[in-house]
Design an enzyme around this catalytic site. Structure first.
Site, PDB file in Angstrom:
ATOM      1  N   GLU A  53      58.617  -4.262-105.239  1.00 49.22           N
ATOM      2  CA  GLU A  53      58.964  -3.771-103.909  1.00 49.22           C
ATOM      3  C   GLU A  53      58.066  -4.479-102.900  1.00 49.22           C
ATOM      4  O   GLU A  53      56.838  -4.415-103.006  1.00 49.22           O
ATOM      5  CB  GLU A  53      58.721  -2.269-103.788  1.00 49.22           C
ATOM      6  CG  GLU A  53      59.553  -1.400-104.712  1.00 49.22           C
ATOM      7  CD  GLU A  53      59.144   0.059-104.611  1.00 49.22           C
ATOM      8  OE1 GLU A  53      58.327   0.398-103.715  1.00 49.22           O
ATOM      9  OE2 GLU A  53      59.614   0.856-105.431  1.00 49.22           O
ATOM     10  N   ASP A  64      52.510   6.524 -95.293  1.00 48.97           N
ATOM     11  CA  ASP A  64      51.558   5.755 -96.092  1.00 48.97           C
ATOM     12  C   ASP A  64      50.139   6.249 -95.877  1.00 48.97           C
ATOM     13  O   ASP A  64      49.746   6.620 -94.768  1.00 48.97           O
ATOM     14  CB  ASP A  64      51.643   4.268 -95.738  1.00 48.97           C
ATOM     15  CG  ASP A  64      52.944   3.646 -96.208  1.00 48.97           C
ATOM     16  OD1 ASP A  64      53.309   3.901 -97.372  1.00 48.97           O
ATOM     17  OD2 ASP A  64      53.583   2.934 -95.436  1.00 48.97           O
TER      18      ASP A  64
END
Length: 270
Positions: A53, A64
């Site tokens: 990814e 995140d």
């Protein structure tokens, strides 16, 4: 689903036939530089990653944790753009032969143009896109563009997702389902979370797609724990941290990435 998305399915099926989970490595494009990021991801595949990814760095990565936020900031200050993300996909795919997806928030794709992004991602050899913040109800335009260009559309489910929601997501998605092992942002943790196995079981109760688990995995023990019930083990922050630990010694950083990938791959062999 055709093209590279079919290759993605073949890799996941091949791992299952080998009685193991696929190892899926995440890494943001442009970190520490565009070329350095390509070398880093190549090292991850050399160590044992089956699928990659590539993260599209974002100025406000709300999902995140601090490790990936730090890498994204470095990449953005270095001038990374969508063109650089697509170049990373192209070169990693050409160098390694593994399926490569892009993981991104929806806003950059929407601004770039879904049809344009899908066409250029497919041209670069990408297998699909993971869109953690795109509601399935608002995804039709993207899904149609992705299907036209042979790309998988991977949606994210979480322990808080209701069964009806999971059914909607699995019906709309393709490639695999990304199951977040716990609530919260990305990052390594002491425990992957007990909710992950239950969540995977709930996803498997809907039309069948492979289920891959991410968030929190950082070592072989945790990889083995997840591999016992999932089709794929997704690792991101642990890889990024290895390179952050070697800011002035690229060779050591690449060796650390290969070593971690090999350790994790050993854990995925149930």
């Amino acid at each position: 689903m055709r093209g590279q998305a079919r290759a993605l399915g073949a890799v996941l099926a091949g791992a299952r036939d080998e009685n193991r989970a696929a190892l899926i490595g995440y890494f943001p494009a442009g970190f520490p530089t565009l070329e350095g990021g390509i070398r880093a991801v190549t090292a991850m595949v050399e160590g044992g990653c089956d699928i990659i990814e590539i993260g599209l760095p974002h100025s406000d990565p709300v999902l995140d944790g601090p490790v990936i936020q730090t890498a994204d900031d470095i990449a953005l200050r270095g001038g990374i753009r969508i063109s650089g993300v697509l170049r990373t996909v192209r070169e990693v795919r050409a160098a390694t032969g593994v399926p490569v997806l892009v993981m991104t928030y929806w806003n950059p794709v929407d601004r770039y143009g879904p049809e344009r992004f899908a066409a250029e991602l497919a041209e670069a050899g990408g297998a699909g896109c993971i869109l953690p913040d795109l509601p399935v109800e608002e995804s039709e335009a993207w899904r149609k563009a992705a299907e036209r260009h042979g790309l998988a559309t991977v949606f994210v489910v979480a322990p808080s997702s209701k069964d009806a929601r999971i059914a909607d997501i699995t019906a709309a998605g393709s490639g695999f389902v990304y199951a977040a092992s716990l609530m919260g942002v990305t990052g390594t943790r002491e425990s992957v979370g007990r909710d992950a196995a239950e969540l995977v079981g709930r996803v498997r109760g809907t039309p069948e797609l492979p289920v891959c688990v991410g968030l929190g995995v950082s070592d072989a023990r945790q990889a083995a724990e997840v591999a016992a019930f999932a089709d794929g083990v997704i690792v991101g922050s642990a890889f990024v941290q290895r390179l952050l630990d070697h800011p002035d010694d690229e060779a050591a950083g690449l060796a650390a990435l290969r070593s971690l990938a090999a350790e994790l791959a050993s854990g995925t062999r149930r």
